[in-house]
Each structure stands twice: as C-alpha cells, then as structure tokens.
Design a protein around this motif. Structure first.
Motif, short mmCIF file in Angstrom:
data_model
loop_
_atom_site.label_atom_id
_atom_site.label_comp_id
_atom_site.label_asym_id
_atom_site.label_seq_id
_atom_site.Cartn_x
_atom_site.Cartn_y
_atom_site.Cartn_z
N GLU A 183 1.02 -1.42 0.05
CA GLU A 183 0.21 -0.11 0.23
C GLU A 183 0.70 1.56 -0.22
N PHE A 187 4.66 1.58 -1.18
CA PHE A 187 4.93 1.36 -2.32
C PHE A 187 4.99 0.60 -3.22
N SER A 188 5.81 0.66 -4.13
CA SER A 188 5.01 0.34 -5.95
C SER A 188 3.91 -0.32 -6.40
N ARG A 218 0.67 -0.74 -5.64
CA ARG A 218 -1.31 -0.39 -5.18
C ARG A 218 -0.83 0.34 -6.84
N VAL A 219 0.30 1.74 -6.98
CA VAL A 219 0.53 1.76 -7.94
C VAL A 219 0.41 1.27 -9.94
N ASP A 270 12.11 0.45 -2.83
CA ASP A 270 11.82 -0.28 -3.08
C ASP A 270 12.15 -1.05 -4.35
N GLY A 326 4.83 9.06 0.99
CA GLY A 326 4.48 8.66 -0.41
C GLY A 326 4.91 9.08 -1.62
N GLN A 379 5.72 6.21 -4.12
CA GLN A 379 3.93 6.10 -5.09
C GLN A 379 4.48 7.24 -6.58
N LYS A 380 5.08 8.21 -5.86
CA LYS A 380 5.05 9.81 -6.96
C LYS A 380 5.68 9.32 -7.53
N VAL A 423 6.99 6.38 -8.99
CA VAL A 423 6.24 4.90 -9.35
C VAL A 423 4.93 5.62 -10.54
N LEU A 424 4.05 6.66 -10.23
CA LEU A 424 3.63 6.92 -10.97
C LEU A 424 4.11 7.76 -12.85
N SER A 444 5.21 4.64 -14.55
CA SER A 444 4.28 4.11 -15.15
C SER A 444 3.64 5.06 -16.11
#
Length: 273
Positions: A205, A207-208, A210-211, A234, A259, A262-263, A265-266, A269
């Motif tokens: 949730e 880290f990577s 979920r994204v 990660d 976050g 996740q930022k 990785v977003l 992606s």
C-alpha cells in the motif's frame, strides 16, 4: 552464458545515479536471503550435510519471514548462521574473538564481490530499528555502515529470478481488489493490534505495488521495500504488456515523505503506458 542471455533481455529504460551508494535498510534481507539460499542448495545436494532437516526448515522459514514480513529477528538469525555465531548482542572483550567474528562477516561481502557486485558493497551488518548495541556496535565500527548501489540491486534481482526460487517466492505479492481488502480487514481486525504495522501489506500500500496495480493493471508481482528514518527504497519485478521489468528505487533524506516512492512510480508508470 544463461545469465548473460537473461541480462541482455533487460535494457535500461530509465536510470539515475546507478552507481551511487545508499544504506539498503531492509533491502539487505534480499541479499542475505540470496546467499543463504545458495548455501542451502549446496547443503541439500550434499550427502554429508552437517545440518538436520529441522535446521534447514528453520532457515527456510527465516528467509521467508525476513522478506515477506520484513522480520528483523529472522534476518539476525540468518546473519548469525552465515557467521556461525550465537544470537546475542554482548560486547566481546577478547580481541581475537572479535577479529574472528569480523572476518566471518567480511565473507558475506566477499561472496557478492566474487559474483561481480561492486567493490565497495557492504551488507555485513544486521538491521536494527534505531541503533546498534553490543557486538553489533563493535562490528559496524570496524566495517562501516551497510551500503549498496542501484546497479547492485538490479543485478541481485536478476540473479534472484534466475537462481533463487525461495527468495523469489517470498517476494510474491498478489494485489487485492478494494472489495477483497475490506473483507480481509474485517477478518483480521481482532488478530492485529492497531499499534502494529502489517509490514506485508504496508509494502503493497505504501510503495510501488498499489500504484502499478491501479495504473498499469499489474496485480501479481515480486517486491521488497526497505525504509528507516533516513532512507526509503523499493525493488520490484513485474510483467507488463508481456515484457519483464525490474524497478529499483533507492532514496535518502526523503523518508519523512511516505508517498515519495508512489509519486516516482506514478511518473514511471506514465512513461511505460
């Protein structure tokens, strides 16, 4: 030759600071799991194994727990196994014994250097939540802090996929849908204290994973996160559009931002879509 062919199918799509060194935090558990599985295979293939079946099972259990749940006690058990030392943190007064222990820990680094990892890799110290004590303090004062580079981590992830089914299986994550999460949360409410982080799910949730699930539809992958008060990392192996990808992110001085991974990785992606 097999390893070269495997490495050739990965081309670097994005890179930044591949050879800069970072404290690995709990990514250390991947390196230690890899070397332990390598030794386990040698013991199991030998007719003269000096370890009982119960000991081998316990080592496998520790590898799984150290990676999936990020269990620091399991990691400490594995490092003591590699250095053949008792599990305690007492100060060592005898200089000969201390030097012997340090030389055994150095062999962990030598194992990876022989396999082509960077010359300054250091993964001989255990993970602690806040600080080192007893013999662990004496060892870190001699060897210096743990450090790895992104190139080291990428090489390790390739080797894990090639050579370490136990470590790879311990990294496996199935990303649940929101509806299944709510059911699971209800089932686990009475079993997990609110003051304890479920590190297995946290690695999904925060880290990577979920994204990657939300933005690329990647619902099955292999990952291990690492974090402490200074760093946030990660590492992920996943498949997208029938291509294999390895994602390696090491960061420091940004751990206050839960976050940040996740930022990043977003953005990555969006590049892959």
């Amino acid at each position: 030759m097999a390893e070269k062919l495997f490495e050739n199918k990965y081309k670097i799509e994005l890179e930044h600071n591949l050879d800069a060194y970072f404290h690995p935090a709990s990514l250390l558990k991947l390196f230690i799991g890899f070397i332990c599985e390598d030794k386990l295979k040698a013991y199991e293939d030998s007719e003269l194994s000096k370890y009982s079946e119960n000991t081998l099972d316990e080592l496998k259990r520790a590898i799984r727990a150290s990676i999936k749940e990020s269990d620091k006690d399991a990691l400490a058990y594995l490092i003591d196994f590699l250095a053949m030392q008792p599990y305690d943190y007492n100060l060592i007064q005898d200089e000969f014994l201390l030097n012997k222990l340090i030389s055994e820990r150095i062999k962990i680094n030598e194992f990876f250097k022989i396999k082509g990892f960077s010359k300054d890799i250091n993964i001989a110290n255990k993970c602690f939540s806040f600080d080192y004590y007893g013999k662990e303090k004496q060892i870190i004062e001699s060897l210096g802090a743990n450090q790895i580079s992104n190139r080291d981590l990428i090489k390790l992830l390739i080797k894990i996929q090639l050579e370490s089914p136990l470590v790879l299986g311990s990294m496996y994550r199935l990303i649940r849908t929101k509806a299944r999460e709510e059911i699971a949360d209800q089932e686990n409410t009475q079993n997990i204290s609110s003051s304890i982080i479920d590190t297995n799910q946290y690695q999904v949730e925060a880290f990577s994973p979920r994204v990657l699930a939300n933005n690329l539809g990647v619902n099955e992958l292999y990952s291990k996160a690492g974090w402490n008060s200074r760093v946030r990392h990660d590492s992920v192996i996943f498949k997208f559009k029938n291509k294999d990808f390895i994602l390696s992110i090491l960061s420091k001085n940004l751990s206050y931002d839960e976050g940040i991974i996740q930022k990043l990785v977003l953005e990555i992606s969006q590049f892959l879509r």
